[in-house]
Design an enzyme around this catalytic site. Structure first.
Site, PDB file in Angstrom:
ATOM      1  N   ARG A 116     -18.630  13.710  43.290  1.00  0.00           N
ATOM      2  CA  ARG A 116     -19.247  14.938  42.759  1.00  0.00           C
ATOM      3  C   ARG A 116     -20.585  14.624  42.090  1.00  0.00           C
ATOM      4  O   ARG A 116     -20.642  13.767  41.194  1.00  0.00           O
ATOM      5  CB  ARG A 116     -18.274  15.551  41.746  1.00  0.00           C
ATOM      6  CG  ARG A 116     -18.826  16.706  40.949  1.00  0.00           C
ATOM      7  CD  ARG A 116     -18.886  17.967  41.760  1.00  0.00           C
ATOM      8  NE  ARG A 116     -19.233  19.109  40.931  1.00  0.00           N
ATOM      9  CZ  ARG A 116     -19.734  20.232  41.431  1.00  0.00           C
ATOM     10  NH1 ARG A 116     -19.942  20.362  42.733  1.00  0.00           N
ATOM     11  NH2 ARG A 116     -20.013  21.243  40.630  1.00  0.00           N
ATOM     12  N   ARG A 122      16.214   8.238  30.975  1.00  0.00           N
ATOM     13  CA  ARG A 122      14.909   8.377  30.306  1.00  0.00           C
ATOM     14  C   ARG A 122      13.890   7.412  30.902  1.00  0.00           C
ATOM     15  O   ARG A 122      12.702   7.732  31.004  1.00  0.00           O
ATOM     16  CB  ARG A 122      15.087   8.163  28.795  1.00  0.00           C
ATOM     17  CG  ARG A 122      15.768   9.359  28.174  1.00  0.00           C
ATOM     18  CD  ARG A 122      16.271   9.181  26.770  1.00  0.00           C
ATOM     19  NE  ARG A 122      16.993  10.400  26.380  1.00  0.00           N
ATOM     20  CZ  ARG A 122      17.794  10.504  25.337  1.00  0.00           C
ATOM     21  NH1 ARG A 122      17.989   9.459  24.551  1.00  0.00           N
ATOM     22  NH2 ARG A 122      18.398  11.646  25.071  1.00  0.00           N
ATOM     23  N   GLY A 144      21.503  21.850  24.343  1.00  0.00           N
ATOM     24  CA  GLY A 144      20.348  21.213  24.960  1.00  0.00           C
ATOM     25  C   GLY A 144      20.101  19.897  24.244  1.00  0.00           C
ATOM     26  O   GLY A 144      20.758  18.889  24.522  1.00  0.00           O
ATOM     27  N   GLU A 159      15.705  15.312  29.917  1.00  0.00           N
ATOM     28  CA  GLU A 159      16.388  14.061  29.562  1.00  0.00           C
ATOM     29  C   GLU A 159      16.025  13.594  28.144  1.00  0.00           C
ATOM     30  O   GLU A 159      15.944  12.409  27.857  1.00  0.00           O
ATOM     31  CB  GLU A 159      16.159  12.995  30.629  1.00  0.00           C
ATOM     32  CG  GLU A 159      16.712  13.480  31.970  1.00  0.00           C
ATOM     33  CD  GLU A 159      16.957  12.423  32.987  1.00  0.00           C
ATOM     34  OE1 GLU A 159      17.343  11.306  32.590  1.00  0.00           O
ATOM     35  OE2 GLU A 159      16.780  12.710  34.177  1.00  0.00           O
ATOM     36  N   ILE A 189      20.343  22.186  35.620  1.00  0.00           N
ATOM     37  CA  ILE A 189      20.830  20.970  36.281  1.00  0.00           C
ATOM     38  C   ILE A 189      19.943  20.613  37.475  1.00  0.00           C
ATOM     39  O   ILE A 189      19.925  21.316  38.492  1.00  0.00           O
ATOM     40  CB  ILE A 189      22.314  21.124  36.722  1.00  0.00           C
ATOM     41  CG1 ILE A 189      23.172  21.608  35.529  1.00  0.00           C
ATOM     42  CG2 ILE A 189      22.830  19.832  37.324  1.00  0.00           C
ATOM     43  CD1 ILE A 189      23.112  20.738  34.277  1.00  0.00           C
ATOM     44  N   GLU A 201      24.020  22.732  28.495  1.00  0.00           N
ATOM     45  CA  GLU A 201      24.565  24.097  28.563  1.00  0.00           C
ATOM     46  C   GLU A 201      23.613  25.034  27.823  1.00  0.00           C
ATOM     47  O   GLU A 201      22.751  24.571  27.068  1.00  0.00           O
ATOM     48  CB  GLU A 201      25.945  24.138  27.888  1.00  0.00           C
ATOM     49  CG  GLU A 201      26.964  23.287  28.611  1.00  0.00           C
ATOM     50  CD  GLU A 201      28.361  23.426  28.019  1.00  0.00           C
ATOM     51  OE1 GLU A 201      28.550  24.192  27.045  1.00  0.00           O
ATOM     52  OE2 GLU A 201      29.257  22.763  28.558  1.00  0.00           O
ATOM     53  N   PRO A 202      23.805  26.345  27.984  1.00  0.00           N
ATOM     54  CA  PRO A 202      22.902  27.271  27.283  1.00  0.00           C
ATOM     55  C   PRO A 202      22.822  26.964  25.781  1.00  0.00           C
ATOM     56  O   PRO A 202      21.744  27.040  25.192  1.00  0.00           O
ATOM     57  CB  PRO A 202      23.537  28.642  27.544  1.00  0.00           C
ATOM     58  CG  PRO A 202      24.261  28.476  28.847  1.00  0.00           C
ATOM     59  CD  PRO A 202      24.745  27.055  28.882  1.00  0.00           C
ATOM     60  N   GLU A 253      10.546  15.186  20.832  1.00  0.00           N
ATOM     61  CA  GLU A 253      11.043  15.235  19.448  1.00  0.00           C
ATOM     62  C   GLU A 253      12.343  14.428  19.334  1.00  0.00           C
ATOM     63  O   GLU A 253      12.534  13.669  18.376  1.00  0.00           O
ATOM     64  CB  GLU A 253      11.285  16.697  19.020  1.00  0.00           C
ATOM     65  CG  GLU A 253      10.004  17.522  18.863  1.00  0.00           C
ATOM     66  CD  GLU A 253       9.254  17.760  20.176  1.00  0.00           C
ATOM     67  OE1 GLU A 253       9.914  17.978  21.210  1.00  0.00           O
ATOM     68  OE2 GLU A 253       8.010  17.715  20.156  1.00  0.00           O
TER      69      GLU A 253
HETATM   70  N1  CAA Z   1      24.236   4.317  23.696  1.00  0.00           N
HETATM   71  C1  CAA Z   1      25.487   4.118  23.233  1.00  0.00           C
HETATM   72  N2  CAA Z   1      25.987   4.764  22.150  1.00  0.00           N
HETATM   73  C2  CAA Z   1      25.184   5.642  21.534  1.00  0.00           C
HETATM   74  C3  CAA Z   1      23.873   5.911  21.957  1.00  0.00           C
HETATM   75  C4  CAA Z   1      23.402   5.197  23.095  1.00  0.00           C
HETATM   76  N3  CAA Z   1      22.178   5.396  23.559  1.00  0.00           N
HETATM   77  N4  CAA Z   1      23.327   6.824  21.135  1.00  0.00           N
HETATM   78  C5  CAA Z   1      24.253   7.136  20.216  1.00  0.00           C
HETATM   79  N5  CAA Z   1      25.370   6.406  20.482  1.00  0.00           N
HETATM   80  C6  CAA Z   1      26.613   6.489  19.747  1.00  0.00           C
HETATM   81  C7  CAA Z   1      26.417   6.363  18.248  1.00  0.00           C
HETATM   82  O1  CAA Z   1      26.481   5.010  17.829  1.00  0.00           O
HETATM   83  C8  CAA Z   1      27.594   7.145  17.710  1.00  0.00           C
HETATM   84  O2  CAA Z   1      28.754   6.346  17.820  1.00  0.00           O
HETATM   85  P1  CAA Z   1      29.958   6.448  16.729  1.00  0.00           P
HETATM   86  O3  CAA Z   1      30.432   7.875  16.796  1.00  0.00           O
HETATM   87  O4  CAA Z   1      30.962   5.475  17.213  1.00  0.00           O
HETATM   88  O5  CAA Z   1      29.333   6.114  15.421  1.00  0.00           O
HETATM   89  C9  CAA Z   1      27.742   8.276  18.711  1.00  0.00           C
HETATM   90  O6  CAA Z   1      27.158   7.786  19.949  1.00  0.00           O
HETATM   91  C10 CAA Z   1      27.050   9.546  18.304  1.00  0.00           C
HETATM   92  O7  CAA Z   1      25.708   9.233  18.052  1.00  0.00           O
HETATM   93  P2  CAA Z   1      24.835  10.038  17.008  1.00  0.00           P
HETATM   94  O8  CAA Z   1      25.619  10.182  15.720  1.00  0.00           O
HETATM   95  O9  CAA Z   1      23.482   9.416  16.937  1.00  0.00           O
HETATM   96  O10 CAA Z   1      24.777  11.485  17.684  1.00  0.00           O
HETATM   97  P3  CAA Z   1      23.972  12.748  17.203  1.00  0.00           P
HETATM   98  O11 CAA Z   1      24.788  13.892  17.637  1.00  0.00           O
HETATM   99  O12 CAA Z   1      23.548  12.649  15.789  1.00  0.00           O
HETATM  100  O13 CAA Z   1      22.592  12.698  18.000  1.00  0.00           O
HETATM  101  C11 CAA Z   1      21.193  12.728  19.896  1.00  0.00           C
HETATM  102  C12 CAA Z   1      22.497  12.312  19.264  1.00  0.00           C
HETATM  103  C13 CAA Z   1      20.282  11.526  19.937  1.00  0.00           C
HETATM  104  C14 CAA Z   1      20.446  13.866  19.231  1.00  0.00           C
HETATM  105  C15 CAA Z   1      21.695  13.146  21.264  1.00  0.00           C
HETATM  106  O14 CAA Z   1      22.441  14.340  21.144  1.00  0.00           O
HETATM  107  C16 CAA Z   1      20.613  13.320  22.261  1.00  0.00           C
HETATM  108  O15 CAA Z   1      20.149  12.354  22.833  1.00  0.00           O
HETATM  109  N6  CAA Z   1      20.214  14.577  22.537  1.00  0.00           N
HETATM  110  C17 CAA Z   1      19.329  14.903  23.606  1.00  0.00           C
HETATM  111  C18 CAA Z   1      20.143  15.280  24.810  1.00  0.00           C
HETATM  112  C19 CAA Z   1      19.378  15.119  26.060  1.00  0.00           C
HETATM  113  O16 CAA Z   1      18.644  14.171  26.267  1.00  0.00           O
HETATM  114  N7  CAA Z   1      19.599  16.067  26.976  1.00  0.00           N
HETATM  115  C20 CAA Z   1      19.028  16.007  28.256  1.00  0.00           C
HETATM  116  C21 CAA Z   1      20.064  16.421  29.274  1.00  0.00           C
HETATM  117  S1  CAA Z   1      19.982  15.727  30.859  1.00  0.00           S
HETATM  118  C22 CAA Z   1      18.855  16.666  31.632  1.00  0.00           C
HETATM  119  O17 CAA Z   1      17.755  16.831  31.175  1.00  0.00           O
HETATM  120  C23 CAA Z   1      19.305  17.336  32.882  1.00  0.00           C
HETATM  121  C24 CAA Z   1      18.655  16.945  34.126  1.00  0.00           C
HETATM  122  O18 CAA Z   1      19.254  17.215  35.166  1.00  0.00           O
HETATM  123  C25 CAA Z   1      17.331  16.276  34.204  1.00  0.00           C
END
Ligand code: CAA
Length: 379
Positions: A268, A243, A131, A363, A157, A127-128, A367
């Site tokens: 070339r 990913r 991210g 995705e 999306i 969402e805005p 970072e």
């Molecule tokens: N598999 C299963 N469980 C997972 C997991 C995984 N890969 N990663 C985390 N979890 C679990 C954790 O164990 C935790 O569980 P509990 O609450 O039971 O302890 C819970 O999920 C929350 O995890 P975190 O505390 O690590 O979460 P966070 O908020 O600190 O951070 C993050 C998570 C890694 C930063 C995550 O928000 C993230 O990956 N962000 C990036 C988002 C992203 O990739 N966006 C891309 C969107 S898709 C796209 O690009 C659109 C398109 O159309 C191409």
């Protein structure tokens, strides 16, 4: 590295490479330059089974493994990174969560159409204001009788304009924040659901990247995907596979950049000899190929782990990080080898550079990949 593959995987790889070279290669440059969605190619890819490679035949899939899916995305992306991500966003981000978390009824209803490519899928997560911080979603889903009512806007999306089936993440218990998110299946044509702004982008110009807008959008209660309030975990598990799809796309771009550099540098001539004779270029090419092979092995390892049912979150992050940065590195070096010609639209290499950049962003940015990897190291 074909010796690591099974006979079935090798056959699939060759079949997809032939399809991509014959059907996608000749039109990729024009389609991307004009921003044309490759509708006919998508249809053919669907007929070849490329939209459901890793899913069981009972749901319309090809019944192959995840490594095969990755090989197909790489081969398609060698010729057209846009088509690569159309298939990958569809499969990894929509088919996969429905297959993994859907009820038997949902799987029977949605998977055959999606696996055949007759219906395109997408994931409505970003969402805005959400991210990298994917848990900060504001879209809500409220239960009224036997309907969920969705309100909110999704952004960036992939496949947004074509998708007939969207997996959408929304807040069901806002006070719980990320732990109050749930996943839903929403079909195009549902009143209150529309496609918003289309983004103009630096690369992958044959794909659609759009907003999805929900205004009092009513969907059946049964369209909840997986358990209530498990939407964040469903998203993260889904993104692990997504990913890898992007890593495969990045590998395809890197491979194309390397292959073009080899051909061009042999043809070339400067200073009375092919420029491939100059050590400066030879070293660039050695580095490109070595980086590609390292990225390929990391990606293959994570894919194998997924096929074996192991947790592969960190390995997927490493694969995407390495493959995406390798794609940019190889495209950049290949353009340098092409010199002034590489900077023009007469050659594909400027497109590889533009397409490679997004693999470091969507995705999960590089970072975020480093954050996932270091969290695993440090606990
Ligand atoms: N598999 C299963 N469980 C997972 C997991 C995984 N890969 N990663 C985390 N979890 C679990 C954790 O164990 C935790 O569980 P509990 O609450 O039971 O302890 C819970 O999920 C929350 O995890 P975190 O505390 O690590 O979460 P966070 O908020 O600190 O951070 C993050 C998570 C890694 C930063 C995550 O928000 C993230 O990956 N962000 C990036 C988002 C992203 O990739 N966006 C891309 C969107 S898709 C796209 O690009 C659109 C398109 O159309 C191409």
């Amino acid at each position: 590295m074909d010796y690591l593959l099974t006979e079935e995987q090798k056959m699939l790889k060759e079949m997809v490479a032939k399809f991509a070279q014959e059907e996608i290669g000749p039109v990729a440059r024009e389609y991307q330059a004009k921003g044309i969605y490759p509708e006919k190619i998508v249809k053919k890819a669907g007929e070849l089974g490329l939209f459901g490679i890793a899913y069981p035949p009972e749901y319309g899939g090809a019944g192959m493994d995840f490594v095969s899916y990755m090989l197909a995305i790489e081969q398609v992306s060698r010729f057209c990174a846009s088509t690569g991500v159309i298939i990958s966003a569809h499969s990894s981000l929509c088919v996969d969560p429905i297959f993994r978390f859907g009820s038997e009824e949902q799987k029977k209803k949605y998977l055959p159409g999606l696996c055949s490519g007759q219906r395109i899928g997408c994931l409505g997560l970003t969402e805005p204001g959400a991210g990298s911080d994917a848990g900060a979603i504001k879209t809500t889903a409220k239960l009224h009788g036997d309907k969920w009512i969705l309100n909110g806007t999704k952004q960036f999306i992939t496949n947004g304009a074509q998708a007939e089936v969207a997996v959408v993440i929304a807040l069901t218990e806002p006070e719980k924040k990320a732990k109050g998110l749930s996943a839903f299946i929403v079909e195009s044509g549902t009143p209150g659901f529309k496609v918003g702004k289309h983004e103009e982008k630096l690369g992958i110009n044959s794909t659609s990247t759009t907003e999805l807008i929900f205004e009092d959008c009513e969907i059946p209660k049964d369209n909840l995907l997986g358990e209530l309030n498990k939407g964040f975990k469903i998203s993260l598990v889904t993104l692990d596979g997504g990913r890898l799809g992007i890593a495969a796309q990045a590998l395809g771009i890197a491979k194309a950049a390397i292959e073009d550099a080899v051909v061009y540098s042999k043809e070339r001539e400067q200073f009375d000899q092919p420029i491939a004779r100059f050590q400066a270029l030879q070293w660039m090419m050695a580095d490109m190929f070595t980086e590609y092979e390292a990225a390929w092995l990391l990606t293959y390892r994570a894919s194998l782990m997924k096929d074996r049912g192991l947790r592969y979150t960190t390995e997927a992050a490493m694969a995407k990080l390495k493959a995406s940065e390798t794609a940019s590195f190889c495209a950049n070096k290949s353009l340098q080898i092409h010199g002034g010609y590489g900077y023009t639209k007469e050659f594909d290499v400027e497109r590889y550079l533009r397409d490679a950049k997004i693999t470091e962003i969507y995705e999960g940015t590089s970072e975020i990949m480093r954050l996932v990897i270091s969290a695993n190291m440090l606990g």
